[in-house]
Design an enzyme around this catalytic site. Structure first.
Site, PDB file in Angstrom:
ATOM      1  N   LYS A  83       0.847  -1.197   0.000  1.00  0.00           N
ATOM      2  CA  LYS A  83       0.000   0.000   0.000  1.00  0.00           C
ATOM      3  C   LYS A  83       0.877   1.241   0.000  1.00  0.00           C
ATOM      4  O   LYS A  83       1.759   1.402   0.845  1.00  0.00           O
ATOM      5  CB  LYS A  83      -0.868   0.016   1.264  1.00  0.00           C
ATOM      6  CG  LYS A  83      -2.257  -0.535   1.047  1.00  0.00           C
ATOM      7  CD  LYS A  83      -2.996  -0.590   2.333  1.00  0.00           C
ATOM      8  CE  LYS A  83      -4.263   0.214   2.289  1.00  0.00           C
ATOM      9  NZ  LYS A  83      -5.062   0.022   3.514  1.00  0.00           N
TER      10      LYS A  83
HETATM   11  C1  E4P Z   1      -8.328   0.678   3.542  1.00  0.00           C
HETATM   12  O1  E4P Z   1      -7.583  -0.137   3.082  1.00  0.00           O
HETATM   13  C2  E4P Z   1      -8.220   1.257   4.889  1.00  0.00           C
HETATM   14  O2  E4P Z   1      -7.514   0.349   5.706  1.00  0.00           O
HETATM   15  C3  E4P Z   1      -9.548   1.457   5.556  1.00  0.00           C
HETATM   16  O3  E4P Z   1     -10.607   0.986   4.792  1.00  0.00           O
HETATM   17  C4  E4P Z   1      -9.740   2.769   6.218  1.00  0.00           C
HETATM   18  O4  E4P Z   1     -10.990   2.767   6.853  1.00  0.00           O
HETATM   19  P1  E4P Z   1     -11.409   3.825   7.977  1.00  0.00           P
HETATM   20  O5  E4P Z   1     -11.761   5.090   7.304  1.00  0.00           O
HETATM   21  O6  E4P Z   1     -12.582   3.187   8.644  1.00  0.00           O
HETATM   22  O7  E4P Z   1     -10.208   3.979   8.892  1.00  0.00           O
END
Ligand code: E4P
Length: 216
Positions: A83
């Site tokens: 990522k």
């Molecule tokens: C995506 O890969 C992120 O880990 C995640 O969906 C972020 O979600 P949040 O906005 O609930 O922290």
């Protein structure tokens, strides 16, 4: 559409995997921090549980740091997806990783134009954060619809991974729009299973079953 779980908690991942519906996992620095475990140890264990794509995020934000960390993460297991945040140097890193055959998930996407740049850089996945857009009064799923339309118009191969999912309705809308993946928190997976009429119906079947005479 593939279903990923959005957590770094291996207990949650094991439970979701046992349901037989899990295609992959996404983590982020906040989710790993919650476990109190080192990033590498956490990702190694997750990759041993789930054969599908497992996203692990770089912590650096500079070009050299992100590239070095991305290569280290990619070496953990063949199913690791790195990522990378949607920032200027992040796009440069994605291009290099793509050329090296390393899969990427471009994260913190909040607009269709950002998503186009990620696709042009060769990202494997783009992660629009729908819940966080909803939180500030925008319509997160509208961004997903726009990304899908644009990617369809130009044949971009980057997969649209709906992230920051908060409710079953996000999942349903993602399915209807034809998104490639939704990454879902453990509690929302539970909400997808549950329906009050299923519980009422089952209770009635159990009560009626007690009235069935046993064979003599
Ligand atoms: C995506 O890969 C992120 O880990 C995640 O969906 C972020 O979600 P949040 O906005 O609930 O922290």
């Amino acid at each position: 559409m593939q279903l990923f779980i959005d957590t770094a908690d291996v207990q949650e991942i094991r439970e979701a995997a046992e349901l037989g519906v899990l295609d992959g996992v996404t983590t982020n620095p906040s989710l790993v921090a919650k476990t109190g475990r080192p990033m590498r140890e956490c990702l190694e264990e997750i990759c041993s549980i789930v054969p599908g794509p497992v996203s692990g995020e770089v912590l650096a934000t500079d070009f050299d740091g992100m590239l070095a960390e991305a290569r280290e993460l990619a070496a953990i297991a063949p199913n690791i997806v790195v990522k990378i945040p949607l920032i200027r140097d992040g796009l440069r890193v994605v291009k290099i990783l793509t050329d090296e055959g390393i899969k990427t998930n471009v994260t913190l996407c909040f607009s269709p134009l950002q998503a186009v740049l990620a696709a042009k850089a060769g990202a494997t996945y783009i992660s629009p954060f729908v819940g966080r857009l909803d939180d500030i009064g925008h319509d997160g799923m509208e961004i997903v619809e726009q990304i899908l339309e644009i990617y369809g118009n130009y044949g971009y191969e980057t997969k649209v991974l709906v992230a920051s999912v908060r409710s079953p309705n996000h999942v349903l809308t993602a399915l209807r729009m034809g998104a490639d993946v939704a990454t879902i928190p453990f509690n929302v997976i539970g909400q997808l299973i549950k329906h009050p009429l299923t519980d009422v119906g089952l209770a009635r079947f159990i009560a009626d079953a007690a009235k069935i005479p046993s064979a003599s």
